[in-house]
Design a protein around this motif. Structure first.
Motif, PDB file in Angstrom:
ATOM      1  N   PRO A 243      46.756  41.703  30.782  1.00 20.73           N
ATOM      2  CA  PRO A 243      45.630  42.409  30.155  1.00 20.73           C
ATOM      3  C   PRO A 243      44.458  41.491  29.813  1.00 20.73           C
ATOM      4  CG  PRO A 243      47.687  43.183  29.240  1.00 20.73           C
ATOM      5  CD  PRO A 243      48.027  42.000  30.089  1.00 20.73           C
ATOM      6  N   ALA A 244      44.737  40.307  29.257  1.00 19.56           N
ATOM      7  CA  ALA A 244      43.654  39.372  28.936  1.00 19.56           C
ATOM      8  C   ALA A 244      42.992  38.859  30.203  1.00 19.56           C
ATOM      9  CB  ALA A 244      44.191  38.203  28.106  1.00 19.56           C
ATOM     10  N   MET A 245      43.797  38.641  31.234  1.00 15.83           N
ATOM     11  CA  MET A 245      43.234  38.189  32.504  1.00 15.83           C
ATOM     12  C   MET A 245      42.314  39.257  33.092  1.00 15.83           C
ATOM     13  SD  MET A 245      45.189  36.856  35.936  1.00 15.83           S
ATOM     14  CE  MET A 245      45.723  38.488  36.430  1.00 15.83           C
ATOM     15  N   MET A 246      42.723  40.534  33.002  1.00 13.33           N
ATOM     16  CA  MET A 246      41.886  41.616  33.509  1.00 13.33           C
ATOM     17  C   MET A 246      40.601  41.738  32.699  1.00 13.33           C
ATOM     18  SD  MET A 246      43.171  43.000  36.218  1.00 13.33           S
ATOM     19  CE  MET A 246      43.555  41.309  36.654  1.00 13.33           C
ATOM     20  N   ALA A 247      40.699  41.476  31.384  1.00 11.02           N
ATOM     21  CA  ALA A 247      39.494  41.501  30.553  1.00 11.02           C
ATOM     22  C   ALA A 247      38.515  40.424  31.009  1.00 11.02           C
ATOM     23  CB  ALA A 247      39.870  41.299  29.087  1.00 11.02           C
ATOM     24  N   ALA A 248      39.033  39.236  31.306  1.00  7.04           N
ATOM     25  CA  ALA A 248      38.173  38.159  31.803  1.00  7.04           C
ATOM     26  C   ALA A 248      37.560  38.535  33.148  1.00  7.04           C
ATOM     27  CB  ALA A 248      38.972  36.864  31.926  1.00  7.04           C
ATOM     28  N   VAL A 249      38.348  39.168  34.009  1.00  7.28           N
ATOM     29  CA  VAL A 249      37.842  39.579  35.322  1.00  7.28           C
ATOM     30  C   VAL A 249      36.731  40.608  35.174  1.00  7.28           C
ATOM     31  CG1 VAL A 249      38.444  40.714  37.490  1.00  7.28           C
ATOM     32  CG2 VAL A 249      40.001  39.038  36.499  1.00  7.28           C
ATOM     33  N   VAL A 250      36.877  41.532  34.223  1.00  8.67           N
ATOM     34  CA  VAL A 250      35.819  42.529  33.974  1.00  8.67           C
ATOM     35  C   VAL A 250      34.524  41.835  33.568  1.00  8.67           C
ATOM     36  CG1 VAL A 250      35.083  44.412  32.476  1.00  8.67           C
ATOM     37  CG2 VAL A 250      37.401  44.398  33.392  1.00  8.67           C
ATOM     38  N   VAL A 251      34.631  40.906  32.624  1.00  8.13           N
ATOM     39  CA  VAL A 251      33.442  40.181  32.158  1.00  8.13           C
ATOM     40  C   VAL A 251      32.798  39.415  33.305  1.00  8.13           C
ATOM     41  CG1 VAL A 251      32.634  38.335  30.644  1.00  8.13           C
ATOM     42  CG2 VAL A 251      34.298  40.002  29.797  1.00  8.13           C
ATOM     43  N   ILE A 252      33.620  38.772  34.125  1.00 10.49           N
ATOM     44  CA  ILE A 252      33.106  37.953  35.225  1.00 10.49           C
ATOM     45  C   ILE A 252      32.511  38.825  36.330  1.00 10.49           C
ATOM     46  CG2 ILE A 252      33.821  36.369  37.057  1.00 10.49           C
ATOM     47  CD1 ILE A 252      35.949  35.333  35.033  1.00 10.49           C
ATOM     48  N   SER A 253      33.055  40.029  36.520  1.00 13.29           N
ATOM     49  CA  SER A 253      32.605  40.896  37.611  1.00 13.29           C
ATOM     50  C   SER A 253      31.293  41.595  37.318  1.00 13.29           C
ATOM     51  CB  SER A 253      33.682  41.947  37.913  1.00 13.29           C
ATOM     52  OG  SER A 253      34.898  41.352  38.292  1.00 13.29           O
ATOM     53  N   ILE A 254      30.972  41.784  36.045  1.00  8.51           N
ATOM     54  CA  ILE A 254      29.765  42.537  35.688  1.00  8.51           C
ATOM     55  C   ILE A 254      28.499  41.952  36.308  1.00  8.51           C
ATOM     56  CG2 ILE A 254      28.247  43.142  33.756  1.00  8.51           C
ATOM     57  CD1 ILE A 254      30.740  43.695  32.105  1.00  8.51           C
ATOM     58  N   PRO A 255      28.259  40.614  36.233  1.00  8.12           N
ATOM     59  CA  PRO A 255      27.028  40.087  36.856  1.00  8.12           C
ATOM     60  C   PRO A 255      26.951  40.358  38.353  1.00  8.12           C
ATOM     61  CG  PRO A 255      27.986  38.473  35.370  1.00  8.12           C
ATOM     62  CD  PRO A 255      28.990  39.563  35.516  1.00  8.12           C
ATOM     63  N   LEU A 256      28.076  40.268  39.051  1.00  5.06           N
ATOM     64  CA  LEU A 256      28.073  40.507  40.497  1.00  5.06           C
ATOM     65  C   LEU A 256      27.813  41.976  40.813  1.00  5.06           C
ATOM     66  CD1 LEU A 256      31.070  38.307  41.708  1.00  5.06           C
ATOM     67  CD2 LEU A 256      28.647  37.725  41.585  1.00  5.06           C
ATOM     68  N   ILE A 257      28.393  42.867  40.025  1.00  5.86           N
ATOM     69  CA  ILE A 257      28.173  44.296  40.249  1.00  5.86           C
ATOM     70  C   ILE A 257      26.709  44.657  40.018  1.00  5.86           C
ATOM     71  CG2 ILE A 257      28.740  46.610  39.409  1.00  5.86           C
ATOM     72  CD1 ILE A 257      31.546  45.545  38.758  1.00  5.86           C
TER      73      ILE A 257
END
Length: 278
Positions: A243-257
């Motif tokens: 879950p924490a890893m997915m939270a980090a992935v969400v944060v990291i993915s936002i700029p690319l999206i």
């Protein structure tokens, strides 16, 4: 086929919606997992497609378990410098192959394209040995150098440059314009959609890079977000902290999206122009 879909619009919409669900479902699952509690997630014997008790604890954990803020800054520095250098090198190389005349140009370009047949993983060992011998491990220079060239991007931009009429070049030369000025004042503005496309694709490539940073850096001061995600994954109490890893992935993915949504038209235009002759 086009006539068939025009006559059956409901069927067309059905397939489009189905495809959109298939494509977007991984993003939904990523966000959903990031909102589940660590204990609740590990207690699930069968995956659930919703949660009645969403939490933002995983997002807090993502920034406290590791120094994710520093990793984000490192990634931005690495991405900006690498992309800028790559664009500069790509423009110069594409211009040389598209406009300049020199002996052996076609043979050299053919050999250059042959490099596309070599998987990038095969040169990792050579790059690692070279960077190590130059004492550039655990430095931004060591991270950046192997990524400042791309055969595919040079080829794409070269094909775009080749579409510009020769008459425009000769007219510029008659007016006394140098090759350098012609490149930056005429060719680059004309081919700007392709340049933007290459820039965005390189940003995405740098942002998602994992293997090379993992090999060339073991100092947390130079870790990128990809290293941080792995650290977060291993921060669970005996189990992977998904879950924490997915939270980090969400944060990291936002700029690319956001980047893709803003420049999606330029990306499509650049790819189409780069693959069209005449």
């Amino acid at each position: 086929m086009k006539t068939f879909f025009k006559k059956h619009k409901p069927l067309t919409w059905f397939f489009l919606i189905l495809w959109a669900i298939i494509v977007l479902f991984p993003f939904y699952w990523m966000v959903l997992t990031s909102l589940k509690e660590y204990g609740a997630y590990n207690a699930e014997y069968t995956p659930t497609f919703f949660t009645l008790s969403p939490t933002i604890e995983n997002y807090i954990e993502a920034f406290t378990a590791v120094d994710l803020g520093r990793y984000l800054i490192n990634t931005v520095i690495f991405t900006v410098i690498t992309t800028a250098l790559m664009i500069f090198v790509t423009i110069l190389a594409a211009f040389a192959f598209a406009r300049l005349q020199f002996s052996g140009k076609n043979i050299l370009f053919t050999l250059f394209l042959a490099l596309m047949m070599i998987p990038g993983e095969l040169v990792v060992i050579t790059n690692f040995q070279t960077i190590t011998e130059l004492n550039l491990r655990n430095t931004f220079t060591g991270l950046i150098l192997p990524s400042v060239t791309s055969v595919f991007y040079i080829y794409l931009l070269r094909e775009n440059f080749a579409q510009i009429p020769d008459s425009l070049y000769y007219a510029a030369k008659v007016d006394g314009t140098s090759d350098w000025r012609y490149l930056w004042k005429v060719m680059v503005p004309i081919c700007m959609p392709t340049v933007v496309t290459i820039t965005i694709l390189k940003v995405i490539e740098c942002w998602n890079l994992y293997i090379w940073p993992s090999l060339i850096t073991d100092d947390p001061k130079y870790f990128l977000v990809s290293n941080g995600i792995q650290e977060i994954r291993e921060s669970g109490f005996g189990r992977a902290n998904i879950p924490a890893m997915m939270a980090a992935v969400v944060v990291i993915s936002i700029p690319l999206i956001v980047l893709f949504l803003v420049y999606r038209k330029q990306i499509m235009s650049g790819v189409v122009r780069g693959g069209t002759k005449g």
